[in-house]
Scaffold this active site. Structure first.
Site, PDB file in Angstrom:
ATOM      1  N   THR A  96      -9.215  -4.236  -6.791  1.00 52.11           N
ATOM      2  CA  THR A  96      -7.984  -4.144  -7.588  1.00 52.11           C
ATOM      3  C   THR A  96      -7.842  -5.470  -8.325  1.00 52.11           C
ATOM      4  O   THR A  96      -7.644  -6.515  -7.691  1.00 52.11           O
ATOM      5  CB  THR A  96      -6.757  -3.897  -6.690  1.00 52.11           C
ATOM      6  OG1 THR A  96      -6.995  -2.739  -5.887  1.00 52.11           O
ATOM      7  CG2 THR A  96      -5.510  -3.688  -7.534  1.00 52.11           C
ATOM      8  N   LYS A 171      -3.757   2.187 -10.589  1.00 49.96           N
ATOM      9  CA  LYS A 171      -3.642   1.508  -9.283  1.00 49.96           C
ATOM     10  C   LYS A 171      -2.344   0.687  -9.219  1.00 49.96           C
ATOM     11  O   LYS A 171      -1.671   0.634  -8.190  1.00 49.96           O
ATOM     12  CB  LYS A 171      -4.872   0.622  -9.069  1.00 49.96           C
ATOM     13  CG  LYS A 171      -4.853  -0.212  -7.805  1.00 49.96           C
ATOM     14  CD  LYS A 171      -5.033   0.593  -6.525  1.00 49.96           C
ATOM     15  CE  LYS A 171      -4.851  -0.302  -5.315  1.00 49.96           C
ATOM     16  NZ  LYS A 171      -5.195   0.297  -4.058  1.00 49.96           N
TER      17      LYS A 171
END
Ligand code: NAP
Length: 287
Positions: A96, A171
């Site tokens: 991420t 995300k």
């Protein structure tokens, strides 16, 4: 069978590379070499000592490292994996990180004729270990279609989201939800503990109703017991929320509750909880 290099054997990458090794010719590289040695004892594959000296070319290079700087480093000309790339290589990143960084890398690999997907994951350490991750993917659709078979090795929900950066934007949307849900769970557990209710009974009934969530299913009872030495760390969550705030500002969005929860996470860090699971948010209330 593909020839695959997997970079980053942390809580997530270790089992993901393991799933790939059942079907493919897998090479692994991790900053701390002892993790690669532990991986090789458990799975079949080869360990690389460095990225920049390697002369192998790979069909896929998959990264699951910590943050923007880590990803820049493993894809840099000096110390990274660019020697291992040719025009048929596809690089898939599962970390991420910020949409800005993945767009930079997409451009760099595109110029080299190679493919790049930003493909962050959700489902936690448990999802990685069970091979049941949700994967949200940005990049070219053609590259996505060529990579689906690989992603199915550890993903059960795999979705193409749009151009480069769209996986990371999805995300961020996920992380904003999780921050609020975990604070809600923390307050409900704090409330319950002041009553005579039995936690097991409460969990049994409310996890079958409207309050059910992945966080409730997987974290309610560990939060009640005060167990936080696993999972997704507070440090990683604060990294993700700082990306969320940057992107929100660009889009003229205010994330009021998320900002409050981020400050609560800063308090957990001050209590020494940097490496604890994100559900440790409840410690502020029950300490
Ligand atoms: P982690 O346990 O900290 O693992 C990161 C791994 O990357 C470590 O093994 C680290 O090596 C390696 N690494 C970092 N920089 C490197 C470099 N320059 N060269 C080679 N290896 C490098 O993190 P994680 O929990 O697996 O998470 C990985 C990514 O997935 C993060 O971006 C995180 O936000 C995201 N994520 C995590 C979860 C979760 O539940 N844990 C869920 C979804 C998404 P060292 O051994 O030297 O530290």
């Amino acid at each position: 069978m593909y020839k695959i290099l997997f970079i980053g054997l942390g809580k997530m990458g270790f089992p993901m590379a393991g799933y790939l090794s059942h079907q493919h010719d897998v090479y692994v590289y991790n900053r701390t070499k002892s993790k690669s040695e532990t991986w090789r004892k458990k799975y079949s594959g080869q360990v690389l000592d460095s990225l920049s000296n390697d002369k192998n070319k790979f069909d896929f290079i998959i990264t699951c490292v910590g943050n923007d700087n880590d990803l820049r480093e493993v894809t840099s000309l000096e110390n990274g994996c660019l020697n291992c790339i040719d025009q048929n290589t596809i690089l898939i990143d599962h970390s991420t990180v910020s949409p800005k960084v993945v767009r930079e890398i997409y451009k760099k690999l595109h110029e080299l004729g190679a493919g790049f997907l930003d493909a962050p994951v959700s489902g936690g350490q448990e999802g990685a270990e069970k091979g049941k991750l949700s994967i949200m993917v940005g990049g070219s659709e053609e590259t996505f279609n060529s990579s689906k078979e690989i992603l199915k090795s550890y993903g059960t929900k795999i979705k193409y989201m749009g151009k480069s950066g769209s996986g990371q934007l999805t995300k961020i949307t996920n992380q904003i939800c999780i921050a609020g849900i975990l604070q809600g769970l923390s307050e409900s557990i704090y409330f319950m503990k002041q009553t005579e209710l039995k936690p097991n009974d409460v969990f049994e009934v409310i996890s079958s109703g409207g309050a059910q969530s992945w966080q409730m299913d997987n974290r309610f009872m560990t939060m009640v017991k005060g167990e936080f030495d696993f999972g997704f760390t507070v440090d990683h969550m604060r990294k993700d929320l700082s990306i969320a705030f940057q992107e929100a500002e660009k889009n003229g969005v205010t994330l009021e509750v998320t900002k409050i929860v981020d400050n609560f996470y800063a308090e957990i860090q001050k209590l020494g909880g940097n490496k604890l699971d994100t559900s440790s948010l409840v410690k502020r209330l029950t300490k």
